[in-house]
Scaffold this motif. Structure first.
Motif, short mmCIF file in Angstrom:
data_model
loop_
_atom_site.label_atom_id
_atom_site.label_comp_id
_atom_site.label_asym_id
_atom_site.label_seq_id
_atom_site.Cartn_x
_atom_site.Cartn_y
_atom_site.Cartn_z
N GLU A 110 79.07 42.05 101.40
CA GLU A 110 78.74 42.41 100.17
C GLU A 110 77.50 41.59 99.61
O GLU A 110 76.50 41.67 98.77
CB GLU A 110 79.73 42.22 99.24
CG GLU A 110 79.51 42.89 97.86
CD GLU A 110 80.77 43.52 97.15
OE1 GLU A 110 80.67 44.05 96.06
OE2 GLU A 110 81.91 43.44 97.62
N ALA A 111 77.77 40.05 99.72
CA ALA A 111 76.60 39.10 99.61
C ALA A 111 75.35 39.40 100.22
O ALA A 111 74.27 39.24 99.49
CB ALA A 111 77.07 37.65 99.63
N PHE A 112 75.48 39.51 101.37
CA PHE A 112 74.24 39.67 102.28
C PHE A 112 73.52 41.14 101.98
O PHE A 112 72.53 41.09 101.77
CB PHE A 112 74.64 39.47 103.77
CG PHE A 112 74.53 38.10 104.33
CD1 PHE A 112 74.53 37.07 103.23
CD2 PHE A 112 74.77 37.85 105.60
CE1 PHE A 112 74.72 35.80 103.92
CE2 PHE A 112 75.10 36.83 106.11
CZ PHE A 112 74.87 35.75 105.28
N ARG A 113 74.31 42.01 101.58
CA ARG A 113 73.70 43.30 101.17
C ARG A 113 72.99 43.16 99.78
O ARG A 113 71.93 43.90 99.60
CB ARG A 113 74.97 44.23 101.31
CG ARG A 113 74.45 45.72 100.74
CD ARG A 113 73.99 46.59 101.57
NE ARG A 113 73.71 47.69 100.62
CZ ARG A 113 72.85 47.95 99.66
NH1 ARG A 113 71.74 47.00 99.42
NH2 ARG A 113 72.64 49.32 98.95
N GLY A 114 73.60 42.57 98.97
CA GLY A 114 72.90 42.09 97.60
C GLY A 114 72.68 43.48 96.82
O GLY A 114 71.69 43.73 96.32
N GLY A 115 73.68 44.22 96.83
CA GLY A 115 73.60 45.49 95.95
C GLY A 115 73.83 45.54 94.70
O GLY A 115 73.37 46.62 93.89
N THR A 116 74.28 44.46 94.01
CA THR A 116 74.50 44.30 92.63
C THR A 116 73.85 42.98 92.07
O THR A 116 73.71 42.05 92.96
CB THR A 116 76.15 44.24 92.44
OG1 THR A 116 76.79 43.22 92.87
CG2 THR A 116 76.61 45.69 92.85
N THR A 117 73.87 42.65 90.81
CA THR A 117 73.30 41.61 90.31
C THR A 117 74.36 40.58 90.66
O THR A 117 73.84 39.25 91.15
CB THR A 117 73.25 41.52 88.92
OG1 THR A 117 72.42 42.87 88.34
CG2 THR A 117 72.78 40.41 88.14
N GLY A 118 75.71 40.76 90.74
CA GLY A 118 76.65 39.67 91.03
C GLY A 118 76.22 39.09 92.41
O GLY A 118 76.60 37.96 92.88
N SER A 119 76.39 40.16 93.30
CA SER A 119 76.43 39.77 94.73
C SER A 119 75.12 39.00 95.21
O SER A 119 75.03 38.19 96.07
CB SER A 119 76.34 40.94 95.79
OG SER A 119 75.39 42.23 95.48
N ARG A 120 74.12 39.42 94.41
CA ARG A 120 72.69 38.73 94.49
C ARG A 120 72.74 37.30 94.27
O ARG A 120 72.23 36.31 94.58
CB ARG A 120 71.39 39.30 93.84
CG ARG A 120 71.11 40.81 94.66
CD ARG A 120 70.03 41.29 94.11
NE ARG A 120 70.04 41.85 92.73
CZ ARG A 120 70.40 42.83 92.39
NH1 ARG A 120 70.71 43.94 93.43
NH2 ARG A 120 70.38 43.54 91.14
N ALA A 121 73.39 37.10 93.25
CA ALA A 121 73.84 35.67 92.50
C ALA A 121 74.50 34.94 93.43
O ALA A 121 74.36 33.87 93.82
CB ALA A 121 74.50 35.65 91.28
N ILE A 122 75.43 35.65 94.13
CA ILE A 122 76.45 34.92 94.97
C ILE A 122 75.71 34.49 96.42
O ILE A 122 75.80 33.37 96.95
CB ILE A 122 77.75 35.66 95.27
CG1 ILE A 122 78.62 35.43 94.10
CG2 ILE A 122 78.40 35.09 96.58
CD1 ILE A 122 79.98 36.45 94.42
#
Length: 520
Positions: free
Chosen positions: A375-387
């Motif tokens: 989910e973090a590497f995929r970066g599909g949401t603002t939160g996952s991109r921040a992580i």
């Protein structure tokens, strides 16, 4: 070839990595050669679809102990050194090296999947302790009056059938396991997307000997060596993580990859991959990306190993190593019962409970880690991109952070408490970094708050996974021992971990997961 006997101590369904390793582990445990072990597979030769090709050091160690390592090296398998992770094509890569993990081999192994399976089957045949039958499919399972599995009906590719009696059935037939379905073991299998693969000869890799994880496209791109060929050249696998709803079909997939993925590779690798895609004749190799939360891994007379017992996104490349750990665990149980009296099952009910307890400890941790990393590497949401951004900052903060993460990624560290502390550390880092970024002038306050809220929400959403992982660590011990002292020890352990998770943080953090119910 038809099975030679009508009764076997163990029938293994599936002659891929997990099945062959299980057969070899049990054969070596049977030092007096008292047992009959049969392994079957519906595919003569190898499965036509490409599959896992990367094995962490823990798995490589098991291959070595089982006697497979020399034959695999002779067939072209390669020692590999770790992961090189790129936030984008122009960024310096993060070095996650196996050699930094204390107490582990400094190298894993990468090998073309078809070469792997052929070599394992040949090695088993040469040892002569396991009967291998190719071209047979399971069509029915048999149970006794008490509900224990005690037999299996097979059908050959040319329509012949044979019924066998056995003391144990091992399902090693992959994520779509026929045995699991016939046994009535349900699971919430979900197709996440698809993986397309292409081979490139002598690709220019920024970090030779590493698996390269390239981010920035719709999904991660993985690039890694898989074979040292007889002519001295090196085959490199490139895989592309694509969505479940494919934007193109057939030859259109190639154009989609050239347009949406290849630009996110560094030069000259991008040009080499593009050339390999264009030159490839016919459809690219593709396989579904599946998430199967760990189903019930044991019923009386039956166990699941490898992907049949649960699988997740391949981003952490842990599936093959987990299958090898399953095989090793069953082999240890076989050695424990080496002198079991005639008339008793070789692996009895207690053996299978111990196997299930061990399997249930490490598989949920692996699945939770794959879910969080993807989910973090995929970066599909603002939160996952921040992580994701915070994860790179965390890795770049020093060697200790990289070593901790690598211990988890390589399956050397299986404790759920370590996974949880690492995940929450990255989440807290993301929240703090969003509020006070390195270059605050270029980040409007509204954007900072939106990133912080997204990272916090993602961390909170993962608390269900956290609680599941913790309970997976606690529950198996209740299946093996239920003494008051054991209950009290687990209660104290849970309280210590809970208080650590809910302690003070630099920024607001998610609450600790609720205490799971303790059996009476």
């Amino acid at each position: 070839m038809k099975p030679r006997h009508i009764h076997y101590d163990v029938v293994i369904v599936g002659a891929g990595l997990a099945g062959c390793a299980t057969a070899q582990a049990l054969a070596l445990a049977d030092s007096e050669r008292r047992r009959r072990i049969l392994i079957i597979d519906r595919h003569p030769g190898v499965h036509p679809r490409f599959s896992g090709e990367w094995i962490h050091p823990r798995g490589a160690q098991i291959l070595d102990e089982l006697g497979f390592y020399p034959a695999l090296q002779a067939a072209g398998a390669m020692d590999v050194d770790g992961f090189a992770v790129f936030e984008d094509a122009d960024s310096p890569w993060v070095d996650l090296a196996y050699s930094t993990v204390t107490g582990e081999r400094p190298h894993g192994m990468a090998v073309h999947h078809k070469v792997l399976v052929r070599t394992l089957r040949r090695t088993i045949a040469e040892l002569g302790r396991v009967e291998l039958c190719e071209g047979w499919t399971v069509v029915e399972l048999r149970r006794d009056s008490a509900g224990k599995f005690n037999g299996i009906l097979l059908e050959s590719n040319d329509g012949n059938t044979v019924e066998l009696a056995c003391d144990l059935i091992v399902a090693a037939d992959g994520k779509g396991s026929t045995v699991r379905k016939l046994a009535g073991i349900t699971g919430e299998r979900e197709t996440l997307g698809f993986t397309a693969g292409v081979e490139v000869l002598d690709a220019t890799l920024p970090a030779p000997g590493y698996a390269h994880v390239m981010l920035g496209a719709w999904g991660p791109i993985l690039v890694y060596p898989i074979l040292r060929r007889a002519d001295g050249r090196t085959s490199v696998r490139v895989t592309f993580d694509m969505p479940r709803e494919l934007p193109a079909k057939g030859e259109g997939i190639k154009q989609y990859l050239l347009r949406a993925f290849v630009p996110f590779l560094p030069a000259p690798l991008a040009e080499q991959v593009a050339s390999a895609i264009v030159r490839h004749k016919g459809p690219l190799e593709m396989a579904p990306t599946v998430n199967l939360p760990a189903p019930e891994a044991m019923l009386p007379g039956l166990v699941l190993v490898g992907d049949a017992g649960g699988c997740s996104h391949p981003i952490t490349a842990s599936g093959m190593t987990m299958g090898l750990r399953d095989a090793q665990t069953l082999g240890l149980e076989g050695a424990r019962r080496m002198d079991a009296p005639t008339g008793e099952p070789w692996l009895d009910a207690a053996s299978l409970r111990r196997y299930k307890a061990e399997h249930d400890r490490y598989v949920p941790t692996r699945q939770a880690l794959a879910d969080a990393i993807y989910e973090a590497f995929r970066g599909g949401t603002t939160g996952s991109r921040a992580i994701r951004r915070a994860l790179f900052d965390y890795w770049n903060s020093g060697p200790t952070a990289r070593r901790r993460s690598m211990a988890l990624l390589s399956c050397a560290e299986g404790r759920p408490s370590v996974f949880i502390s690492e995940y929450l550390r990255a989440s807290r880092f993301a929240i703090g970094a969003s509020l006070i970024p390195k270059y605050a002038a270029s980040y409007p306050v509204g954007d900072r708050l939106r990133q912080a809220r997204g990272a916090l929400q993602l961390a909170q959403d993962k608390l269900g996974i956290v609680a599941t992982v913790m309970w997976a660590q606690v529950r198996p011990s209740w299946d093996v021992a239920r003494s008051a002292a054991t209950r009290e020890a687990w209660r104290e352990r849970w309280n210590r971990i809970s208080s650590r998770l809910s302690g003070p943080a630099p920024q607001r953090s998610a609450a600790a997961p609720p205490t799971p119910p303790l059996p009476s």
